[in-house]
Motif scaffolding. Sequence first.
Motif, short mmCIF file in Angstrom:
data_model
loop_
_atom_site.label_atom_id
_atom_site.label_comp_id
_atom_site.label_asym_id
_atom_site.label_seq_id
_atom_site.Cartn_x
_atom_site.Cartn_y
_atom_site.Cartn_z
N VAL A 256 0.86 -1.19 0.00
CA VAL A 256 0.00 0.00 0.00
C VAL A 256 0.89 1.23 0.00
N LEU B 226 -1.48 -2.57 9.02
CA LEU B 226 -1.33 -2.80 7.58
C LEU B 226 -0.48 -4.04 7.31
N GLU C 101 -2.72 -6.93 7.79
CA GLU C 101 -3.68 -7.05 6.69
C GLU C 101 -3.01 -7.56 5.41
N LEU C 102 -1.87 -7.00 5.10
CA LEU C 102 -1.20 -7.38 3.85
C LEU C 102 -0.59 -8.77 3.95
N ARG D 92 -3.34 -11.16 3.25
CA ARG D 92 -3.67 -11.23 1.82
C ARG D 92 -2.60 -11.98 1.03
#
Lengths: 792, 307
Positions: free
Chosen positions: B202, B286, B289-290, B293
Motif C-alpha cells: 500500500v 497494515l 492485513e497485507l 492477503r
Amino acid sequence: MTDLQQRPDGVGFGRVIRKEDARFVRGKGNYVDDIVLPGMLFGAVLRSPYAHAKIVSIDTSAAEAHPKVKAVITGALLETLSLAWIPSLSHDVIAVLATDKVRYQGQEVAFVVAEDKYAARDALELIDVEYEVLAPVVDAKRALDPDAAVIRTDIEGKKDNYIFDWGSGDEDATEAVFKKADVIVEQDMLYPRVHPAPMETCGAVADMDPISGKLTIYCTTQAPHAHRTLYALVAGLPEHKLRVFSPDIGGGFGNKVGIYPGYVLAVVGSILTKRPVKWVEDRSENLMSTSFARDYHMHGKIAATKDGKILGLRVDVLADHGAFNNTAQPTKFPAGFFHVFSGSYDLEAAYCAVKGVYTNKAPGGVAYACSFRVTEAVYVVERMVDRLALELDMDPADLRMKNLLRPEQFPYTSPTGWEYDSGEYPRALELAMKMAGYWDLRKEQAEKRARGELMGIGISFFTETVGAGPKKHMDILGLGMADGCEVRVHPTGKAVVRLSVQTQGQGHETTFAQIVSEVTGIPVADVEVVHGDTDNTPFGLGTYGSRSTPVSGAAAAVASKRIVDKARLIAAAMLECSPDDLEWELGRWQVKGDPSAGKTIAEIAFAAHATLELPEGLEGHLDASCVYDPPNLTFPFGAYICVVDVDPGTAKVTVRRFIAVDDCGPRINPMIVEGQVHGGLADGVGMALMESIAFDEDGNCLGGSLMDYLLPTSIECPSWETGETVTPSPHHPLGLKGVGESATVGSPPAVVNAVLDALKPFGVKHADMPLTPAQVWRAMQGRPMRTDMAIQ
Amino acid sequence: MFGPAPLARTWGVKLNMQVPAPVEYERATSLTEVFDLLERYGPESRVIAGGHSLLPMMKIRLARPEVLIDINDLTELDYIRIDGGELRIGAMVRHATLMSSPLAGEYYPIFAEAEAVIADPIVRNRGTVGGSLCQADPAEDLSAVFAALKATVVISGKSSSRTVPISEFHTGPYTTVVGPEEILTEVRVHLRANAGSAYEKVERRLGDWAIAAVGAMVRIEGGLIVEAGIGLAAVRAEHYSAPEAEQILVGSAPSDELVERAASLAGEHCNPSADQRGPVDYKRHLVKELTTRALKRSISRALPEGA
C-alpha cells in the motif's frame, strides 16, 4: 472524436485547437530558464535550515574567494540599499535576505552570483552562518499563547504573533437564528496548507543596462504590470526605465503572483555586476519557500429546522499566515472573499470571524482562489451541509436541493453583502445527479454496505466568486483592479490584441483571439495576442483569481465592439449612406434590405488606412482600446458528485467516478474549459487525498520535495465526466464568467464528503484532509489525526 | 540517510543543493575493469547502475562520492536463467525485465506483482536488481521479495566470489556486507515445486515509497506447509523478514486461523516508525492485513488446481 473546428469559417467561439500548442507540443516553448543573454551570470540562494534562529554572524570570505564567484550578497549589504525588506502584498513587509533572524525553514539568507550555476551552488557551501536557534512557533493554535516566542521582533513594540481580526455578516442576527433552530451542528475542520506546485518553478533573469539605465526583468510572473509598478515603488527605479517580460509560464496557480526575494536578488546582482543575472529556484525551494495555499483552521456551526431548512451559518477561523503576512488581498478584505461562505444556499443569517496569526512557516497564500479564500469558504459550507445531513438523517442531495437558491432570487444579495449575478442552481444539480445515476448509486451503496463493502457518494455544490474586481471595492496595494486592452486592425484586416493579463498555460493566445473574433468576425487565425511584456501591452493587474475572462475578456470584448462601431462609420462613408442604414452581419456591415451592398471588416480596415475621406471628427485607422472596471464580480457555479470505494482492510481510497457539471456562462472554447476543469479536479483529488505540507515540532517542513509532497497521477484520477449548463452573467459584455479555479474550489469537498459517506457505518463524522490510508484508518478507529503536524 | 522516515528532517540542512558536488566519472566495460577501478579509487568511489537512488542523493549532496564507476556496459550481468535447480538473476537485470520475465514469472508470480508496484516505468526501465539490493533502503521492495524467497546473493571481488544468504546480506538501513572492493553480481532463488508466492503493498500514491509491503512464499506438501517465507518492507523488520510468523506456519495445515495468527505475529514483530506515511499503529495493522492477503494468495497458488 470531437469536431474541433465547430465553425467552418474559423470565426468566434468553439473548439478551436490552441494556437500555442504548435510550439508546446514541439518542445519549442520559451520559458525563463530558456533565456540566455550574453555575459549572463547565475545566482543561487543560501537558505535557512532552521525555522527560527538568530543570525549571529555570516562569513562570506571563502565564497568570495571562489574563482568563479562574482558577488556575494547578504542582508547587511541590502540594508545599505534599503532593500533588505520590501512591502508584502498585505501591508506587511517581507525580508529579501534575513538580517536579524530567520523566521522559517528555507528563508533566504545570502545570494551568490557566479559564472555558472554549479559554481553558484558550490559557493553556497562556503558561506559560514552562525545561528542561535530559537524556539519556533509551529502550531497555529498556540501562536497566541502568552509563552509563544515572538516571531516579528522586527516590528517595533510587537509582543505577540497576532496579525488581525476581521468579521463579516450580522453576528446578532446569526445568534438569533441559532436560538430558534431545531438542530445545530458544530464541526472543527482544517483546510491544510497545500502548495500550487507549478511544473515550472519561479525564476528571473535581470538585465540592467548600465549605459541606458534600463532594467529588463524576464520573470515567471502572472502579473507583469503590477510587478513593474512595485519595483518602481520599492526600489525607487524609474518606471519608464523598467520592462517586465513574462515569457511562457509553466503553470502559476497563484504561485507566481507575488514578488519573491529571488527576483529582487537577481536585480541587485545585475546592478552590482553590471551583467545579466539568472536565478531559477529548484523544486524544494519552490515547495518550501514560495506562496502556499489555505492553512485555515475553521470551526463551523450550522442551524436548521428539523425538516431540513437551513437557517444560518457561523464560521470562526484561525488563519495561519506564516512568518510574514504576504497574501494578496484587496485592502478591505484581509481574509479575501471568505465571507462568501454562505455558499449556494438561502440562509437567513450568516457570520464569520477570522483571526490571522504569525507562525514560523513560509509566508504567502496566493494560490488557486486561496488568496481570495473562496476555496476554504466552499469547503466549510459544503462540509457543514453534509454534517447537517448526517445529523438529520437526510440524503445530502435532498438537503441541498431543498436549500439551494432559486433562479428567481437572482440577482441575489447574500447575508454578507455579495451580489450574486446569476444562477440556476437546481438545474445544475439535477443534471449532475442524472449523469451520475444518483439514486442507482445509492441503491448500490446500500447493497454493498450490507456486504461490508465501503462505497461513498459525495456531493459539492459551489458558487465561485471571481473577476476581481470593481475598483471602488478592490485593489492590490492601492492599485485598482481594472485591466486595459488594445485592439488594432491592420490595413489587410488582420488584427493584434494587447492584454494586461498573462497566461500560464490556460490558452489566452487562443481564447482572446476568439473573443476578438466573436465580436468583429475576423477569423481567429488572423488575430495575434500580445501579452506578458510591459513595454508592449496596456496596464492591468494580471491573471489570478480567475479574473482574465471576466475582467480582461470584457475589456477585449468592449474594445472589439468599439472597432465594430467605428467600422460602421467608415463603411457608411465607403457606401455613401447613413450609418443608420447599415446592419451588422458578423464580419460585415451591409445595407438594410440590400445585403449585397456591404463592406467586410477587412475592406473597411483597408479603407480606414487609405485615402478615403472620413466623416468629420473620425480619425483614420481601425484601433480601439478599453480600460475595464468590472461593475461586479462574476459567480460561476457547479454541481460535483464523487464516487469512491474504500478498502476496509487497508483504508485506501479509490476515486471511481467524478461527475462535474460547471456553469461558467457561455464557453469561449469548450475544449479549453474542459481542460481547465480536468486539471482542477485532479488538483482536488490531490488535496483531498494526498497533498500535505506538515511541520514537525522543530518547524521542519515535511513537504519540501515531490517525494514528500505528493501530486496525483493519472492512476489516482478517474476518467472525468463533465457536463455543463449555461447561465450568462448579466453584466459581462459577452455573459462570460471565468472558470479557471472552479474545479479546484468545488472538487475537494466532493471527494471528502464521499470518503466520509463511505465511512458512515463506522460512525465517522469528520476527518481532515489529506485522507491518506493512515488518516482514513484512524478515522475508522475514531481517532483521526491532525494533519498540519508531523504524524507521531 | 535517504528514505521515507528521516529524509524530510535532514532536508533542511541540505536545502537547495539540487546539483551534485564535483565528481569524477569512469565507465567500466568488464568485471575485471570494475575491480581495478574499485581498487584504484578506494572507498570514496561508488558503483552506479540505474542511478535512480544514487543520483538523487548526490543532487542533494547526501552522497558525495569522488568517483562514479558506471557499470551499465556490463551486459554480462544482465540475464535471468535456470542453473543448478536455481533461478539466477544477474545484478544488471532491470526492474522492467524482471517484471516481464516469463521464466521468473513461471516459478514465482511475486516478481511480477512486486515489480509492477515499484516506483514508476521510468525507474523500472533503468533501475537494476543489484542496485536495489545494495541501496538497502528500508522501504525497498525487492529486499522483501528475496527475503520471502530466501534467496542467496553472490558477491564478487577481484580474486574470489562468495555467496551470502539474503538473511545475512543487510547489516542495517542502507548498509550491506558488500565490501569496498566487491560488487553484487547475482541473486539465486531455489526452484520449488508446490510453492506459491504473492506481493502486497500500500502506498499513498503511485511511485511513493510503501507505507508497508509484504511478500509471501509457501510450499505445501501433503496438505501441510513445509516451507514459508515472509518479507516485509518499510517497517524496519530485521533483515526484511518475519521469522516468528514463518515459524508457526511451517508444519501446519493452511487455514484462515493459521494465516491470521501468522499475520498478527508479523504485525507485532516489525518495528515501524511514525512518519508522514502513517503512525505506528496503522503500519502494524497494515502489515497484518497485507500479510493475510499475501499468504492467502500464496497458499491458493501453492495448492493444485481445484484443491
